[in-house]
Scaffold this motif. Structure first.
Motif, PDB file in Angstrom:
ATOM      1  N   PRO A  78     -75.950  31.945  64.352  1.00  0.00           N
ATOM      2  CA  PRO A  78     -75.599  32.933  63.287  1.00  0.00           C
ATOM      3  C   PRO A  78     -75.740  34.522  63.895  1.00  0.00           C
ATOM      4  N   GLN A  79     -76.902  34.729  64.643  1.00  0.00           N
ATOM      5  CA  GLN A  79     -77.130  36.129  65.009  1.00  0.00           C
ATOM      6  C   GLN A  79     -75.999  36.570  65.874  1.00  0.00           C
ATOM      7  N   ALA A  80     -75.439  35.848  66.802  1.00  0.00           N
ATOM      8  CA  ALA A  80     -74.520  36.163  67.540  1.00  0.00           C
ATOM      9  C   ALA A  80     -73.129  36.493  66.873  1.00  0.00           C
ATOM     10  N   LEU A  81     -72.895  35.885  65.946  1.00  0.00           N
ATOM     11  CA  LEU A  81     -71.682  36.071  65.031  1.00  0.00           C
ATOM     12  C   LEU A  81     -71.671  37.200  64.331  1.00  0.00           C
ATOM     13  N   LEU A  82     -73.198  37.703  63.758  1.00  0.00           N
ATOM     14  CA  LEU A  82     -73.120  38.969  63.061  1.00  0.00           C
ATOM     15  C   LEU A  82     -72.947  40.109  64.054  1.00  0.00           C
ATOM     16  N   ILE A  83     -73.407  39.829  65.177  1.00  0.00           N
ATOM     17  CA  ILE A  83     -73.274  41.107  66.137  1.00  0.00           C
ATOM     18  C   ILE A  83     -71.685  41.298  66.457  1.00  0.00           C
ATOM     19  N   GLN A  84     -70.870  40.321  66.587  1.00  0.00           N
ATOM     20  CA  GLN A  84     -69.840  40.066  67.099  1.00  0.00           C
ATOM     21  C   GLN A  84     -68.853  40.569  65.631  1.00  0.00           C
ATOM     22  N   SER A  85     -69.107  40.310  64.628  1.00  0.00           N
ATOM     23  CA  SER A  85     -68.490  40.914  63.371  1.00  0.00           C
ATOM     24  C   SER A  85     -68.617  42.382  63.204  1.00  0.00           C
ATOM     25  N   LYS A  86     -69.510  42.896  63.458  1.00  0.00           N
ATOM     26  CA  LYS A  86     -69.878  44.529  63.276  1.00  0.00           C
ATOM     27  C   LYS A  86     -69.229  45.136  64.155  1.00  0.00           C
ATOM     28  N   ARG A  87     -68.984  44.507  65.669  1.00  0.00           N
ATOM     29  CA  ARG A  87     -68.244  45.201  66.541  1.00  0.00           C
ATOM     30  C   ARG A  87     -66.675  45.144  66.000  1.00  0.00           C
ATOM     31  N   LYS A  88     -66.140  44.364  65.557  1.00  0.00           N
ATOM     32  CA  LYS A  88     -64.685  44.234  65.042  1.00  0.00           C
ATOM     33  C   LYS A  88     -64.603  45.317  63.958  1.00  0.00           C
ATOM     34  N   LYS A  89     -65.366  45.307  63.132  1.00  0.00           N
ATOM     35  CA  LYS A  89     -65.219  46.226  61.733  1.00  0.00           C
ATOM     36  C   LYS A  89     -65.448  47.662  61.962  1.00  0.00           C
ATOM     37  N   GLY A  90     -66.217  48.040  62.917  1.00  0.00           N
ATOM     38  CA  GLY A  90     -66.636  49.358  63.105  1.00  0.00           C
ATOM     39  C   GLY A  90     -65.566  50.415  63.554  1.00  0.00           C
ATOM     40  N   PRO A  91     -65.559  51.622  63.087  1.00  0.00           N
ATOM     41  CA  PRO A  91     -64.343  52.572  63.309  1.00  0.00           C
ATOM     42  C   PRO A  91     -64.634  53.101  64.800  1.00  0.00           C
ATOM     43  N   THR A  92     -63.172  53.350  65.125  1.00  0.00           N
ATOM     44  CA  THR A  92     -63.207  53.981  66.385  1.00  0.00           C
ATOM     45  C   THR A  92     -63.680  55.333  66.720  1.00  0.00           C
ATOM     46  N   ARG A  93     -64.493  55.493  67.375  1.00  0.00           N
ATOM     47  CA  ARG A  93     -65.285  56.993  67.753  1.00  0.00           C
ATOM     48  C   ARG A  93     -64.269  58.005  68.381  1.00  0.00           C
ATOM     49  N   ILE A  94     -63.859  59.088  67.872  1.00  0.00           N
ATOM     50  CA  ILE A  94     -63.086  60.094  68.431  1.00  0.00           C
ATOM     51  C   ILE A  94     -63.994  61.321  69.279  1.00  0.00           C
ATOM     52  N   SER A  95     -63.770  61.515  70.277  1.00  0.00           N
ATOM     53  CA  SER A  95     -64.521  62.494  71.013  1.00  0.00           C
ATOM     54  C   SER A  95     -64.524  63.969  70.381  1.00  0.00           C
ATOM     55  N   ALA A  96     -65.390  64.710  70.689  1.00  0.00           N
ATOM     56  CA  ALA A  96     -65.431  66.084  70.161  1.00  0.00           C
ATOM     57  C   ALA A  96     -64.154  66.927  70.817  1.00  0.00           C
ATOM     58  N   THR A  97     -64.061  66.492  72.043  1.00  0.00           N
ATOM     59  CA  THR A  97     -62.884  67.243  72.665  1.00  0.00           C
ATOM     60  C   THR A  97     -61.464  67.257  72.147  1.00  0.00           C
ATOM     61  N   THR A  98     -61.398  65.944  71.717  1.00  0.00           N
ATOM     62  CA  THR A  98     -59.899  65.538  71.189  1.00  0.00           C
ATOM     63  C   THR A  98     -59.936  66.548  69.867  1.00  0.00           C
ATOM     64  N   ILE A  99     -61.097  66.340  68.989  1.00  0.00           N
ATOM     65  CA  ILE A  99     -61.055  67.270  67.693  1.00  0.00           C
ATOM     66  C   ILE A  99     -60.864  68.736  68.128  1.00  0.00           C
ATOM     67  N   LEU A 100     -61.263  69.114  69.155  1.00  0.00           N
ATOM     68  CA  LEU A 100     -61.383  70.590  69.218  1.00  0.00           C
ATOM     69  C   LEU A 100     -59.978  71.112  69.629  1.00  0.00           C
ATOM     70  N   SER A 101     -59.466  70.350  70.467  1.00  0.00           N
ATOM     71  CA  SER A 101     -58.143  70.448  71.055  1.00  0.00           C
ATOM     72  C   SER A 101     -57.007  70.339  69.721  1.00  0.00           C
ATOM     73  N   CYS A 102     -57.197  69.401  68.847  1.00  0.00           N
ATOM     74  CA  CYS A 102     -56.315  69.443  67.768  1.00  0.00           C
ATOM     75  C   CYS A 102     -56.597  70.596  66.841  1.00  0.00           C
ATOM     76  N   ASN A 103     -57.515  71.191  66.763  1.00  0.00           N
ATOM     77  CA  ASN A 103     -57.865  72.269  65.890  1.00  0.00           C
ATOM     78  C   ASN A 103     -57.098  73.614  66.433  1.00  0.00           C
ATOM     79  N   LEU A 104     -57.377  73.635  67.804  1.00  0.00           N
ATOM     80  CA  LEU A 104     -56.854  74.795  68.395  1.00  0.00           C
ATOM     81  C   LEU A 104     -55.266  74.748  68.169  1.00  0.00           C
ATOM     82  N   ILE A 105     -54.738  73.747  68.301  1.00  0.00           N
ATOM     83  CA  ILE A 105     -53.154  73.586  68.189  1.00  0.00           C
ATOM     84  C   ILE A 105     -52.735  73.950  66.830  1.00  0.00           C
ATOM     85  N   VAL A 106     -53.409  73.449  65.847  1.00  0.00           N
ATOM     86  CA  VAL A 106     -53.238  73.848  64.326  1.00  0.00           C
ATOM     87  C   VAL A 106     -53.156  75.411  64.303  1.00  0.00           C
ATOM     88  N   LEU A 107     -54.538  75.973  64.811  1.00  0.00           N
ATOM     89  CA  LEU A 107     -54.484  77.275  64.762  1.00  0.00           C
ATOM     90  C   LEU A 107     -53.395  78.016  65.114  1.00  0.00           C
TER      91      LEU A 107
END
Length: 234
Positions: A6-35
């Motif tokens: 059961p403990q292994a199943l719980l860890i595997q489920s959290k990995r599948k549902k968690g949001p993908t993290r966007i890097s700070a560099t990508t966010i900054l680049s997008c903001n600069l393009i919009v500006l």
């Protein structure tokens, strides 16, 4: 088949549902393009707005400039002339609006010294005094033949006493005579251009009028204009 804990199943489920993290560099680049896009749009809008204003204003500025030049030239012209005569000073207000062409010619001749030493070659009491470099005796005789009639005609304001004018001559003529009325002269409507009036020195005009003359209305003693001074104001 191995059983997953059961403990292994719980860890595997959290990995599948968690949001993908966007890097700070990508966010900054997008903001600069919009500006940059926003700034580019603003710059383009301002450019076309300024260009439209310049095109609209160019036509107005041209007409306004021409109008300003005409008005400034008009108001820069002297409005008064002071005749320094052998009997004293006579101040004349010039009719710049009513008689612009005649006034222009008069001013031009003043600047060239045309009236310096001009004599009053005919003096007719209760009528006119006439000056010029080439006296026209025929026209004077024609005028005097109508002297007795002038009191019976309706007087135009421009032909009242103490008005300054010149005789109507051919366009190619270089002569420019001056007359000052000493009484209303409606009979001369078809012979004279009135382009000014005496505002000071009426007594001088009357003194010239009283000089002794011969039977042809010519002064027995020389009397005339010494010089003319032009002024913007009196």
């Amino acid at each position: 088949m191995a059983r997953i804990k059961p403990q292994a199943l719980l860890i595997q489920s959290k990995r599948k549902k968690g949001p993908t993290r966007i890097s700070a560099t990508t966010i900054l680049s997008c903001n600069l393009i919009v500006l940059l896009l926003v700034l580019s749009l603003i710059a383009t809008y301002r450019h076309w707005l300024q260009r439209a204003r310049e095109q609209t204003g160019s036509g107005l500025s041209t007409s306004e400039h021409v109008k300003d030049v005409v008005d400034s030239n008009k108001y820069d012209l002297p409005g008064f002339a002071v005749l320094n005569t052998s009997k004293g000073y006579i101040t004349i207000e010039l009719f710049k609006d009513a008689s612009p062409e005649t006034v222009d010619k008069f001013l031009d001749l003043c600047q060239k010294g045309y009236f310096k030493g001009m004599p009053f070659h005919h003096v007719i009491k209760n009528y006119v005094i006439l000056g010029g470099h080439s006296p026209g005796t025929e026209s004077i005789e024609d005028w005097t033949s109508k002297v007795k009639l002038h009191s019976q005609l309706t007087t135009s304001p421009k032909h009242e006493a103490f008005m300054l004018g010149t005789t109507k001559v051919k366009e190619d003529s270089k002569a420019f005579e001056l007359f000052i009325t000493t009484a209303p002269v409606p009979v001369l409507n078809d012979k004279l251009f009135v382009f000014g009036r005496v505002i000071r020195g009426e007594d001088v005009v009357q003194e010239i009028e009283e000089v002794d003359t011969d039977e042809h209305y010519r002064p027995k003693s020389p009397v005339g204009i010494i010089d003319v001074t032009l002024k913007q104001e009196t």
